[in-house]
Design an enzyme around this catalytic site. Structure first.
Site, PDB file in Angstrom:
ATOM      1  N   ARG A 144      39.117  36.210  60.930  1.00 41.23           N
ATOM      2  CA  ARG A 144      38.457  37.428  61.380  1.00 41.23           C
ATOM      3  C   ARG A 144      38.672  37.535  62.889  1.00 41.23           C
ATOM      4  NH1 ARG A 144      34.568  34.764  58.058  1.00 41.23           N
ATOM      5  NH2 ARG A 144      34.097  35.911  56.132  1.00 41.23           N
ATOM      6  N   LYS A 168      31.056  33.420  59.524  1.00 42.71           N
ATOM      7  CA  LYS A 168      29.782  34.114  59.316  1.00 42.71           C
ATOM      8  C   LYS A 168      28.704  33.133  58.873  1.00 42.71           C
ATOM      9  CE  LYS A 168      31.350  38.807  58.186  1.00 42.71           C
ATOM     10  NZ  LYS A 168      31.319  39.877  57.185  1.00 42.71           N
ATOM     11  N   HIS A 239      41.329  43.835  61.463  1.00 43.02           N
ATOM     12  CA  HIS A 239      41.567  42.828  60.420  1.00 43.02           C
ATOM     13  C   HIS A 239      42.898  43.022  59.693  1.00 43.02           C
ATOM     14  CE1 HIS A 239      37.856  40.954  61.118  1.00 43.02           C
ATOM     15  NE2 HIS A 239      37.080  41.631  60.294  1.00 43.02           N
ATOM     16  N   ARG A 242      44.640  39.816  58.915  1.00 43.42           N
ATOM     17  CA  ARG A 242      43.849  39.045  57.935  1.00 43.42           C
ATOM     18  C   ARG A 242      44.146  39.562  56.532  1.00 43.42           C
ATOM     19  NH1 ARG A 242      39.063  36.000  57.130  1.00 43.42           N
ATOM     20  NH2 ARG A 242      37.488  36.904  55.741  1.00 43.42           N
ATOM     21  N   TYR A 274      42.334  41.686  46.886  1.00 46.56           N
ATOM     22  CA  TYR A 274      43.750  41.445  47.170  1.00 46.56           C
ATOM     23  C   TYR A 274      44.580  41.387  45.893  1.00 46.56           C
ATOM     24  CZ  TYR A 274      41.871  40.734  51.749  1.00 46.56           C
ATOM     25  OH  TYR A 274      41.221  40.941  52.932  1.00 46.56           O
TER      26      TYR A 274
END
Length: 293
Positions: A144, A168, A239, A242, A274
């Site tokens: 991130r 996170k 992002h 990423r 994804y």
């Protein structure tokens, strides 16, 4: 107890109990303040019908379904907190359902587009060396942007070829570094970072021209400029690399659980997007090339 006090006490409790990020806390504070302003009386005197009316009002003002879902989650945990503190007797959100969300696929880059983006920085300059290292690291590890800009010197071990990430909720994960990423990180450490430090001292890894740690806004300007230079006209986000990291891993046969761990997703359902991207690509190729597509 007034609404501001209730909100402050809830956010303190939520931060201590969940380890929520600053961004989540800011969003929840804004959500609750907006609800309190619309309500125009105590947050403790609310029914499920009141909250339904509030969401009707928000829908009329064209708030997105994703934002609506976040607000409902915020109200649920807020009223559950009030319930556990014996401030209210029933949770008015218990009977409410999350609004249906249309799943948006992130913009993804093809492998050749990523290559063009990574090659865009001029590595004969101090900033080009830094920017190439940042882009390579993002694509190599799927970080991130918030994780990238928080990196300290002690988080990277180029000799042992790994990086330690604090993600996170302060969750830690260890990721392997690829050879190309290591090469560009070494170049940055040896030829660029000492000059960017100037006379100051900081543990921050990626530095600006002022010798301070990179900000999220700075990085976004950088990646947009290089995308323009690389001839990429897709709408990019911080992002983007990423998403490219995860998409290309899935395309090359990586199992979803491994991708989940590398991305630091707490729920594998988040990682499954994804797989959807890969399916969209396959369908597009079938339509384009198959005689009965």
């Amino acid at each position: 107890m007034n609404n501001d006090t209730l909100i402050n006490q809830f956010l303190d409790h939520y931060w201590l109990s969940s380890g929520a990020t600053d961004n989540t806390l800011k969003a929840y504070r804004s959500d609750l303040a907006m609800f309190a302003k619309w309500l125009d009386h105590s947050l403790t005197k609310v029914s499920d019908q009141t909250i339904t009316q509030y969401f009707d009002y928000r829908q009329q003002n064209q708030f997105s379904s994703a934002t609506q879902a976040r607000v409902l989650t915020c109200l649920r945990v807020f009223y559950q907190y009030l319930l556990t503190q014996d401030i209210i007797r029933t949770n008015p959100t218990n009977k409410l359902n999350h609004p249906k969300q249309t799943q948006k696929l992130p913009v993804f880059l093809a492998i050749d587009e990523v290559s063009n983006l990574l090659d865009a920085p001029d590595t004969k300059t101090l900033f080009g060396l830094r920017d190439r290292a940042m882009l390579e690291l993002l694509y190599s590890c799927g970080l991130r942007v918030s994780e990238l800009i928080k990196l300290d010197l002690q988080h990277l071990n180029l000799t042992e070829e790994y990086i330690r990430i604090i993600g996170k909720g302060e969750k830690e994960r260890i990721l392997p570094l690829g050879e190309l990423a290591i090469e560009h990180l070494q170049n940055y450490e040896q030829k660029s970072r000492p000059h960017l430090l100037k006379k100051g001292q900081t543990n921050g890894y990626f530095l600006t021209n002022r010798g301070t740690s990179m900000s999220r806004q700075n990085f976004f300007y950088i990646i947009k400029a290089y995308a323009l230079k690389a001839g990429i006209d897709k709408p990019l986000s911080p992002h983007t690399l990423r998403h490219a990291f995860a998409t290309h891993l899935v395309q090359q046969g990586a199992d979803l659980r491994s991708v989940q761990l590398m991305l630091g997703h707490s729920d594998i359902a988040t990682t499954q997007i994804y797989t959807h991207i890969q399916n969209v690509q396959l369908k597009a190729q079938h339509s384009k090339h198959h005689p009965r597509g």
